[in-house]
Design an enzyme around this catalytic site. Structure first.
Site, mmCIF file in Angstrom:
data_model
loop_
_atom_site.group_PDB
_atom_site.id
_atom_site.type_symbol
_atom_site.label_atom_id
_atom_site.label_comp_id
_atom_site.label_asym_id
_atom_site.label_seq_id
_atom_site.Cartn_x
_atom_site.Cartn_y
_atom_site.Cartn_z
ATOM 1 N N ASN A 300 6.130 2.709 10.678
ATOM 2 C CA ASN A 300 6.133 4.042 10.059
ATOM 3 C C ASN A 300 5.029 4.896 10.713
ATOM 4 O O ASN A 300 4.264 4.386 11.538
ATOM 5 C CB ASN A 300 5.928 3.883 8.549
ATOM 6 C CG ASN A 300 4.491 3.506 8.243
ATOM 7 O OD1 ASN A 300 3.902 2.695 8.952
ATOM 8 N ND2 ASN A 300 3.920 4.081 7.225
ATOM 9 N N CYS A 302 1.998 6.032 10.048
ATOM 10 C CA CYS A 302 0.565 5.680 10.102
ATOM 11 C C CYS A 302 0.318 4.224 10.451
ATOM 12 O O CYS A 302 -0.828 3.744 10.467
ATOM 13 C CB CYS A 302 -0.092 6.070 8.788
ATOM 14 S SG CYS A 302 0.143 7.822 8.434
ATOM 15 N N GLU A 304 1.047 1.247 9.051
ATOM 16 C CA GLU A 304 0.836 0.124 8.137
ATOM 17 C C GLU A 304 2.103 -0.668 7.833
ATOM 18 O O GLU A 304 2.020 -1.726 7.221
ATOM 19 C CB GLU A 304 0.186 0.602 6.823
ATOM 20 C CG GLU A 304 1.045 1.443 5.891
ATOM 21 C CD GLU A 304 1.011 2.927 6.224
ATOM 22 O OE1 GLU A 304 0.669 3.259 7.371
ATOM 23 O OE2 GLU A 304 1.333 3.752 5.355
HETATM 24 N N1 UDP Z 1 3.380 10.290 5.274
HETATM 25 C C1 UDP Z 1 4.217 11.315 5.687
HETATM 26 N N2 UDP Z 1 3.716 12.591 5.806
HETATM 27 C C2 UDP Z 1 2.420 12.885 5.538
HETATM 28 C C3 UDP Z 1 1.559 11.850 5.114
HETATM 29 C C4 UDP Z 1 2.077 10.561 4.984
HETATM 30 O O1 UDP Z 1 5.379 11.090 5.954
HETATM 31 O O2 UDP Z 1 2.024 14.073 5.667
HETATM 32 C C5 UDP Z 1 3.920 8.905 5.129
HETATM 33 C C6 UDP Z 1 3.649 8.025 6.321
HETATM 34 O O3 UDP Z 1 4.684 7.077 6.484
HETATM 35 C C7 UDP Z 1 2.379 7.319 5.919
HETATM 36 C C8 UDP Z 1 2.637 7.095 4.452
HETATM 37 O O4 UDP Z 1 3.300 8.281 4.041
HETATM 38 O O5 UDP Z 1 2.188 6.145 6.645
HETATM 39 C C9 UDP Z 1 1.445 6.871 3.609
HETATM 40 O O6 UDP Z 1 0.468 7.856 3.880
HETATM 41 P P1 UDP Z 1 -0.652 8.191 2.811
HETATM 42 O O7 UDP Z 1 -1.087 6.909 2.197
HETATM 43 O O8 UDP Z 1 -1.688 9.048 3.457
HETATM 44 O O9 UDP Z 1 0.189 9.053 1.755
HETATM 45 P P2 UDP Z 1 -0.143 9.610 0.296
HETATM 46 O O10 UDP Z 1 0.711 8.821 -0.635
HETATM 47 O O11 UDP Z 1 -1.609 9.494 0.032
HETATM 48 O O12 UDP Z 1 0.292 11.042 0.352
#
Ligand code: UDP
Length: 611
Positions: A300, A302, A304
């Site tokens: 994905n 980021c 993980e």
């Molecule tokens: N992600 C996305 N767009 C964004 C930020 C995150 O699609 O602008 C997706 C991406 O797959 C990332 C995952 O959400 O690996 C988790 O990111 P994060 O934990 O920062 O998301 P949060 O739930 O805090 O918004």
């Protein structure tokens, strides 16, 4: 619980602002028609309702919803953003992570482009491997033309992303991956040196163990044309070094490159811009829980979640800082309880989810992948008085993640007894001895366990949900103790509240000192006691090696991968980047991302008076 007696959510002003701007339901005039409390209740109710499908009574469902509500509103656990935004709403897409396949034909390329748009619209991020596409200038028989190659199609995907805002809230995020033995690998490695290009993608090179061995031994390796499966023959231009212009492979010759030259180029570009990162693809595949369904080719955005084609993962993270007691110990019993409740939450999300594609719905039900992670790790460390860059911190990382990983598996086993294991369990790495997937040497990869979910643990960046929970993000160190936040023409001091409390308690607090810390971007001032300076380290005080060691410590007890940035000071050399990449490989990480301070012009976060 009725809507009018919802207990108030514990939220900072910044969290309330973020929720209002991007998460709370709005009417067609753009007016917010939800409070944070009704939002959390909407999510809690929707996810708890799944229990009824497995026989829970309406009272039990209500109790479950109340527990979920408590976890989210008190900042113990938050699901990923799409769950907060979409649960109980018409779109109903609740997952952050997707990987889509791209095969070597135009139908597949443009089908997947359409699917990317649908996923972005629903708030999910997408990852792609471009490795199956034939290289630039290769033959295209149907048109007697030449192929434009992976990087040009990545550009198409990038432009499409630009045009679509995710659910009107955030722009789509992508991961682009190319194997190290693809003939266009040099073009790929350098494609983001111009920092105005392909900006909606993170990029990583999928490196194999054989490639890393070839780097070590300074050997050459073959570049393979995915269309033929044979060593690629250089076209009439030959293959030139993208930076020096030196001819590496003359026209008409089989493509072989020195692995060390390719690795040097990766390092040089990562030093310059932070990209590409590395994806250790063989390591990731060794732990693929369902290899009989396919191999990992991408992650994905980021990093993980290594995922199969049409695979998906919904994430949720536990806020570790909340489990430090007043006498500076960890409340393991309550942590266990929250791990169990959160695992159940994420398993329910799979059933409550409305996926944009039939293939994704099908696979998600067959393997039931979830991603339980952590945030607030740096908060936990400062509350316990342990510096991030210390052996004690690394040991505690192992202990905490081991505990969470084990307890979430116990919870997943409990769910399997109540609701059945994931349908592909028998042939997975968790299956019975006679049928389970094994390593090539015949040994078991994981012990036999009857689980409800093929993968349980991960570490996400928690970019937004850490703001909502008011904690440090993921397993990152604190970025700054105090900094100036510029908002709507005003300058506001943002200080770590634990730091302020400690300073007041110990009698060295002054507003001037806090401003000086924000101005200079560090706490190394005579008024700050030496022990405080030792414990309150920030990302830039920490040598890159500690960052890598911390990532590896969490990886040891994590099913999926870890999202983490290895920070370097501006003056770091390419050799230091190389050492971090090699160390990550040696320590068993599944990938690595670096960032050298100030190396991209539009850096989002910065400390000191220039911020
Ligand atoms: N992600 C996305 N767009 C964004 C930020 C995150 O699609 O602008 C997706 C991406 O797959 C990332 C995952 O959400 O690996 C988790 O990111 P994060 O934990 O920062 O998301 P949060 O739930 O805090 O918004």
């Amino acid at each position: 619980m009725k809507k009018h007696d919802l207990a108030p959510a514990q939220l900072t002003d910044i969290a309330r602002t973020v929720l209002k701007k991007r998460y709370l339901l709005k009417n067609e005039h753009g007016d917010v028609i939800e409070t944070p409390e009704t939002m959390f209740w909407r999510v809690a109710e929707t996810i708890a309702a799944v229990d009824a499908r497995y026989g829970a009574s309406s009272e039990q469902v209500e109790e479950r919803a109340e527990r979920f509500y408590h976890l989210m509103t008190q900042g113990y656990f938050e699901p990923n953003s799409p769950t907060l935004m979409n649960a109980g709403r018409p779109l109903g897409q609740l997952s952050a992570c997707f990987v889509l396949p791209i095969d070597d034909n135009l139908t597949s390329i443009y089908e997947t482009l359409k699917h990317q748009a649908l996923i972005h619209q629903s708030g999910g991020g997408t990852g792609f491997s471009f490795s199956r596409l034939r290289p630039r200038n290769d033959v295209v028989r149907s048109t007697m033309g030449v192929a434009s190659g992976p990087v040009s199609f990545m550009d198409v995907y990038n432009h499409s992303t630009e045009a679509i805002k995710q659910g009107g809230t955030r722009r789509g995020a992508n991961m682009g991956i190319l194997r190290c033995d693809h003939p266009d690998i040099l073009e790929f490695i350098t494609c983001k040196l111009d920092t105005t290009k392909i900006t909606n993608f993170n990029i990583s090179v999928a490196v194999t163990d054989a490639f890393m061995r070839a780097v070590d031994r300074d050997e050459e390796y073959d570049l393979i044309n995915p269309r033929t499966g044979q060593v690629h023959i250089a076209s009439r231009d030959g293959l030139k070094h993208p930076l020096t212009g030196d001819v590496l492979v003359p026209p008409g010759q089989p493509m072989r490159l020195r692995a060390r030259m390719v690795f040097d180029l990766i390092v040089q570009c990562a030093h310059a811009t932070g990209e590409p990162g590395l994806f250790f693809i063989d390591r990731a595949n060794e732990y693929n829980p369902v290899p009989h369904l396919g191999a990992y080719e991408a992650t994905n955005p980021c990093g993980e979640q290594p995922l199969l084609a049409y695979d998906v993962c919904n994430l949720g993270s536990i806020n570790l800082g909340k489990f430090v007691t007043a006498d500076k110990t960890i409340d393991w019993d309550y942590l266990r309880e929250v791990v169990h409740e959160s695992t159940r939450f994420l398993d329910n999300v799979i059933d409550a989810n409305h996926y944009p594609l039939e293939q994704i719905t099908h696979l998600s039900q067959r393997i039931r992948r979830i991603g339980l992670g952590v945030m607030g790790w740096a908060d936990m460390l400062v509350r316990l008085g342990i510096p991030y860059n210390s052996h004690d911190a690394i040991e505690l990382a192992r202990k905490v993640m081991h505990f969470i990983d084990e307890e979430s598996k116990v919870a997943s086993e409990q769910l399997a007894r109540e609701r059945g294991p994931f349908p592909e369990w028998e042939y997975s790495i968790w299956g019975p001895d006679a049928t389970c997937a094994r390593r090539s040497d015949g040994s078991r990869i994981r012990p036999q366990r009857l689980l409800r979910n093929c993968n349980v643990t991960t570490v996400a960046p928690t970019g937004t949900i850490s703001i909502i929970a008011g904690c440090s993000s993921g397993i990152e160190p604190l970025f700054a103790i105090a900094f100036w936040r510029y908002q709507a023409d005003s300058r506001m001091l943002d200080i770590n509240q634990d730091f302020v409390a400690q300073a007041k308690r110990e009698g060295w607090y002054s507003p001037e000192l806090m401003e000086r810390i924000a101005d200079t971007g560090h706490i190394h001032h005579p008024d700050v006691p030496a022990e405080v300076q030792r414990v309150w380290v920030t990302a830039h005080d920490i040598a890159p090696e500690w960052h890598v060691r911390m990532q590896a410590a969490f990886q040891e007890y994590t099913d999926s991968a870890i999202s983490k940035t290895i920070n370097f000071p501006h003056e770091a050399t390419p050799d230091q980047v190389r050492e971090a990449y090699e160390l990550a490989f040696r320590l068993g990480c599944k990938g690595i991302t670096v960032y050298r301070d100030g190396s991209r012009e539009n850096q989002v976060l910065s400390t000191g008076s220039t911020g």
